[in-house]
Design a protein around this motif. Structure first.
Motif, PDB file in Angstrom:
ATOM      1  N   GLY A   1       0.811  -1.208   0.000  1.00  0.00           N
ATOM      2  CA  GLY A   1       0.000   0.000   0.000  1.00  0.00           C
ATOM      3  C   GLY A   1       0.845   1.259   0.000  1.00  0.00           C
ATOM      4  O   GLY A   1       2.016   1.248  -0.409  1.00  0.00           O
ATOM      5  N   VAL A   2       0.272   2.346   0.508  1.00  0.00           N
ATOM      6  CA  VAL A   2       0.956   3.639   0.448  1.00  0.00           C
ATOM      7  C   VAL A   2       1.226   4.244   1.824  1.00  0.00           C
ATOM      8  O   VAL A   2       1.723   5.364   1.913  1.00  0.00           O
ATOM      9  CB  VAL A   2       0.143   4.651  -0.398  1.00  0.00           C
ATOM     10  CG1 VAL A   2      -0.014   4.166  -1.823  1.00  0.00           C
ATOM     11  CG2 VAL A   2      -1.236   4.891   0.227  1.00  0.00           C
ATOM     12  N   ASN A   3       0.921   3.525   2.894  1.00  0.00           N
ATOM     13  CA  ASN A   3       1.119   4.089   4.229  1.00  0.00           C
ATOM     14  C   ASN A   3       2.569   4.476   4.480  1.00  0.00           C
ATOM     15  O   ASN A   3       2.866   5.570   4.980  1.00  0.00           O
ATOM     16  CB  ASN A   3       0.662   3.091   5.306  1.00  0.00           C
ATOM     17  CG  ASN A   3      -0.842   3.075   5.476  1.00  0.00           C
ATOM     18  OD1 ASN A   3      -1.533   3.991   5.048  1.00  0.00           O
ATOM     19  ND2 ASN A   3      -1.355   2.033   6.092  1.00  0.00           N
ATOM     20  N   HIS A   4       3.489   3.578   4.151  1.00  0.00           N
ATOM     21  CA  HIS A   4       4.902   3.861   4.401  1.00  0.00           C
ATOM     22  C   HIS A   4       5.403   4.977   3.492  1.00  0.00           C
ATOM     23  O   HIS A   4       6.184   5.835   3.916  1.00  0.00           O
ATOM     24  CB  HIS A   4       5.747   2.605   4.180  1.00  0.00           C
ATOM     25  CG  HIS A   4       5.312   1.441   5.012  1.00  0.00           C
ATOM     26  ND1 HIS A   4       4.928   1.574   6.328  1.00  0.00           N
ATOM     27  CD2 HIS A   4       5.193   0.116   4.730  1.00  0.00           C
ATOM     28  CE1 HIS A   4       4.605   0.388   6.814  1.00  0.00           C
ATOM     29  NE2 HIS A   4       4.751  -0.513   5.860  1.00  0.00           N
ATOM     30  N   VAL A   5       4.948   4.971   2.243  1.00  0.00           N
ATOM     31  CA  VAL A   5       5.350   6.014   1.299  1.00  0.00           C
ATOM     32  C   VAL A   5       4.829   7.364   1.763  1.00  0.00           C
ATOM     33  O   VAL A   5       5.516   8.392   1.649  1.00  0.00           O
ATOM     34  CB  VAL A   5       4.829   5.689  -0.118  1.00  0.00           C
ATOM     35  CG1 VAL A   5       5.154   6.816  -1.084  1.00  0.00           C
ATOM     36  CG2 VAL A   5       5.434   4.391  -0.615  1.00  0.00           C
ATOM     37  N   ASP A   6       3.621   7.389   2.301  1.00  0.00           N
ATOM     38  CA  ASP A   6       3.051   8.623   2.828  1.00  0.00           C
ATOM     39  C   ASP A   6       3.907   9.162   3.973  1.00  0.00           C
ATOM     40  O   ASP A   6       4.129  10.368   4.087  1.00  0.00           O
ATOM     41  CB  ASP A   6       1.624   8.372   3.306  1.00  0.00           C
ATOM     42  CG  ASP A   6       0.958   9.636   3.835  1.00  0.00           C
ATOM     43  OD1 ASP A   6       0.751  10.568   3.035  1.00  0.00           O
ATOM     44  OD2 ASP A   6       0.656   9.687   5.050  1.00  0.00           O
ATOM     45  N   GLY A   7       4.395   8.256   4.810  1.00  0.00           N
ATOM     46  CA  GLY A   7       5.276   8.677   5.893  1.00  0.00           C
ATOM     47  C   GLY A   7       6.557   9.285   5.371  1.00  0.00           C
ATOM     48  O   GLY A   7       7.049  10.294   5.901  1.00  0.00           O
TER      49      GLY A   7
ATOM     50  N   VAL B   1       7.771  15.847  -2.548  1.00  0.00           N
ATOM     51  CA  VAL B   1       7.952  15.480  -3.959  1.00  0.00           C
ATOM     52  C   VAL B   1       9.357  14.943  -4.189  1.00  0.00           C
ATOM     53  O   VAL B   1       9.553  13.933  -4.883  1.00  0.00           O
ATOM     54  CB  VAL B   1       7.683  16.695  -4.869  1.00  0.00           C
ATOM     55  CG1 VAL B   1       8.022  16.357  -6.315  1.00  0.00           C
ATOM     56  CG2 VAL B   1       6.226  17.125  -4.754  1.00  0.00           C
ATOM     57  N   LEU B   2      10.348  15.595  -3.610  1.00  0.00           N
ATOM     58  CA  LEU B   2      11.726  15.164  -3.782  1.00  0.00           C
ATOM     59  C   LEU B   2      11.952  13.789  -3.158  1.00  0.00           C
ATOM     60  O   LEU B   2      12.571  12.906  -3.768  1.00  0.00           O
ATOM     61  CB  LEU B   2      12.672  16.178  -3.144  1.00  0.00           C
ATOM     62  CG  LEU B   2      14.167  15.860  -3.239  1.00  0.00           C
ATOM     63  CD1 LEU B   2      14.599  15.786  -4.695  1.00  0.00           C
ATOM     64  CD2 LEU B   2      14.972  16.921  -2.496  1.00  0.00           C
ATOM     65  N   ALA B   3      11.418  13.585  -1.944  1.00  0.00           N
ATOM     66  CA  ALA B   3      11.590  12.301  -1.265  1.00  0.00           C
ATOM     67  C   ALA B   3      10.932  11.173  -2.050  1.00  0.00           C
ATOM     68  O   ALA B   3      11.515  10.090  -2.224  1.00  0.00           O
ATOM     69  CB  ALA B   3      11.007  12.377   0.143  1.00  0.00           C
ATOM     70  N   LEU B   4       9.716  11.415  -2.537  1.00  0.00           N
ATOM     71  CA  LEU B   4       9.015  10.394  -3.310  1.00  0.00           C
ATOM     72  C   LEU B   4       9.724  10.127  -4.630  1.00  0.00           C
ATOM     73  O   LEU B   4       9.824   8.978  -5.077  1.00  0.00           O
ATOM     74  CB  LEU B   4       7.571  10.828  -3.572  1.00  0.00           C
ATOM     75  CG  LEU B   4       6.641  10.838  -2.366  1.00  0.00           C
ATOM     76  CD1 LEU B   4       5.266  11.364  -2.766  1.00  0.00           C
ATOM     77  CD2 LEU B   4       6.514   9.455  -1.765  1.00  0.00           C
ATOM     78  N   GLY B   5      10.194  11.187  -5.262  1.00  0.00           N
ATOM     79  CA  GLY B   5      10.893  11.020  -6.533  1.00  0.00           C
ATOM     80  C   GLY B   5      12.146  10.176  -6.385  1.00  0.00           C
ATOM     81  O   GLY B   5      12.396   9.267  -7.178  1.00  0.00           O
ATOM     82  N   VAL B   6      12.923  10.473  -5.351  1.00  0.00           N
ATOM     83  CA  VAL B   6      14.139   9.699  -5.111  1.00  0.00           C
ATOM     84  C   VAL B   6      13.808   8.239  -4.838  1.00  0.00           C
ATOM     85  O   VAL B   6      14.460   7.326  -5.358  1.00  0.00           O
ATOM     86  CB  VAL B   6      14.924  10.301  -3.927  1.00  0.00           C
ATOM     87  CG1 VAL B   6      16.040   9.364  -3.489  1.00  0.00           C
ATOM     88  CG2 VAL B   6      15.494  11.664  -4.308  1.00  0.00           C
ATOM     89  N   ALA B   7      12.762   8.013  -4.023  1.00  0.00           N
ATOM     90  CA  ALA B   7      12.394   6.640  -3.670  1.00  0.00           C
ATOM     91  C   ALA B   7      11.912   5.852  -4.883  1.00  0.00           C
ATOM     92  O   ALA B   7      12.331   4.713  -5.108  1.00  0.00           O
ATOM     93  CB  ALA B   7      11.315   6.650  -2.590  1.00  0.00           C
ATOM     94  N   LEU B   8      11.023   6.454  -5.671  1.00  0.00           N
ATOM     95  CA  LEU B   8      10.456   5.744  -6.813  1.00  0.00           C
ATOM     96  C   LEU B   8      11.487   5.519  -7.919  1.00  0.00           C
ATOM     97  O   LEU B   8      11.585   4.421  -8.479  1.00  0.00           O
ATOM     98  CB  LEU B   8       9.253   6.512  -7.360  1.00  0.00           C
ATOM     99  CG  LEU B   8       8.034   6.580  -6.429  1.00  0.00           C
ATOM    100  CD1 LEU B   8       6.944   7.443  -7.032  1.00  0.00           C
ATOM    101  CD2 LEU B   8       7.503   5.189  -6.130  1.00  0.00           C
ATOM    102  N   VAL B   9      12.233   6.563  -8.239  1.00  0.00           N
ATOM    103  CA  VAL B   9      13.273   6.411  -9.259  1.00  0.00           C
ATOM    104  C   VAL B   9      14.336   5.428  -8.771  1.00  0.00           C
ATOM    105  O   VAL B   9      14.830   4.584  -9.535  1.00  0.00           O
ATOM    106  CB  VAL B   9      13.920   7.768  -9.599  1.00  0.00           C
ATOM    107  CG1 VAL B   9      15.126   7.573 -10.517  1.00  0.00           C
ATOM    108  CG2 VAL B   9      12.899   8.682 -10.268  1.00  0.00           C
ATOM    109  N   GLY B  10      14.653   5.516  -7.482  1.00  0.00           N
ATOM    110  CA  GLY B  10      15.632   4.606  -6.919  1.00  0.00           C
ATOM    111  C   GLY B  10      15.213   3.159  -7.036  1.00  0.00           C
ATOM    112  O   GLY B  10      16.019   2.286  -7.382  1.00  0.00           O
TER     113      GLY B  10
END
Length: 242
Positions: A68-74, A105-114
């Motif tokens: 899910g997205v709970n951890h990503v939301d954090g 946005v930066l944190a999510l971008g790094v995580a997803l691209v990573g």
């Protein structure tokens, strides 16, 4: 079994029957975190069965469907809190703000691209090595969360305190017993699996230190960010040593 049901119900999107008693049992059982890591890692590794060009996308989708997205939301909330200027009170206020800022946005971008780039690396490995690395990094990420549960101090009454107030440093023995067998996966990739298990612990240590200094302690967002960044650290540490 009640604790494990609570862990699976909270940490994943896998449909299980869990009630309040299961949640309470889960909060007192940090050993359940790496158990869920074995489960999620094993299922997420199925993405490696896709053609190599599809593995990065399949890996991302598998993790979203499973957790899910709970951890990503954090992670997103913590990204905003990290870039804001101000004291602990100001940062905690940002965590509660529903608006998405540049830090998120930066944190999510790094995580997803990573994760996508990691998927490219996994697709180039022999299947058994890639599967072992996915599993080890997921177990490591959940072990990192258990580390926060057992050694962290909550910043306020809430999700984090439900765990930290019931667990002590000596309770880390259980999670370690469950997670350490992942080192045995080194038979498929040298020291890479050990690195994938240990690297997330470094993430947990750094985030706990940052949260203590800037938030007054850990909270649910720190837990979520630890899972996401811990997984990334585990996968890349393993890829570097394969």
């Amino acid at each position: 079994m009640g604790a494990l049901g609570g862990a699976v119900g909270f940490l994943t999107r896998i449909p299980v029957s869990a009630d309040g008693d299961d949640w309470d049992a889960f909060a007192r059982a940090p050993w359940t975190f790496p158990v869920v890591g074995w489960l999620v890692g094993g299922l997420a590794a199925l993405a490696l069965l896709f053609p190599p060009t599809l593995v990065p996308f399949a890996y991302l989708v598998a993790l979203v469907l499973l957790t899910g997205v709970n951890h990503v939301d954090g992670l997103a909330d913590l990204g905003d809190a990290m870039v804001v200027h101000g004291d602990s009170e100001r940062r905690r206020a940002v965590l509660k703000d529903s608006e998405v800022g540049v830090g998120a946005v930066l944190a999510l971008g790094v995580a997803l691209v990573g994760l996508a780039v990691a998927g490219l690396g996994l697709a180039r490995l022999p299947l058994r090595v890639g599967v072992a690395l996915v599993v080890a990094s997921e177990v490591g990420a959940k072990l990192a969360m258990a580390t926060l549960v057992c050694t962290g101090r909550a910043s306020h009454e809430g999700f984090a305190s439900a765990f930290t107030e019931q667990c002590e440093p000596e309770d880390m023995l259980g999670p370690l017993v469950v997670a350490v067998p992942a080192v045995g996966l080194a038979a498929f990739g040298g020291f890479a699996m050990s690195a994938a298990l240990v690297a997330p612990l470094a993430v947990a240590w750094w985030l706990r230190r940052w949260a203590t200094e800037n938030l007054g302690g850990v909270n649910g967002d720190v837990f979520g960010a630890t899972n996401e960044l811990g997984r990334l650290a585990g996968v890349y540490a393993g890829l570097l040593l394969v």
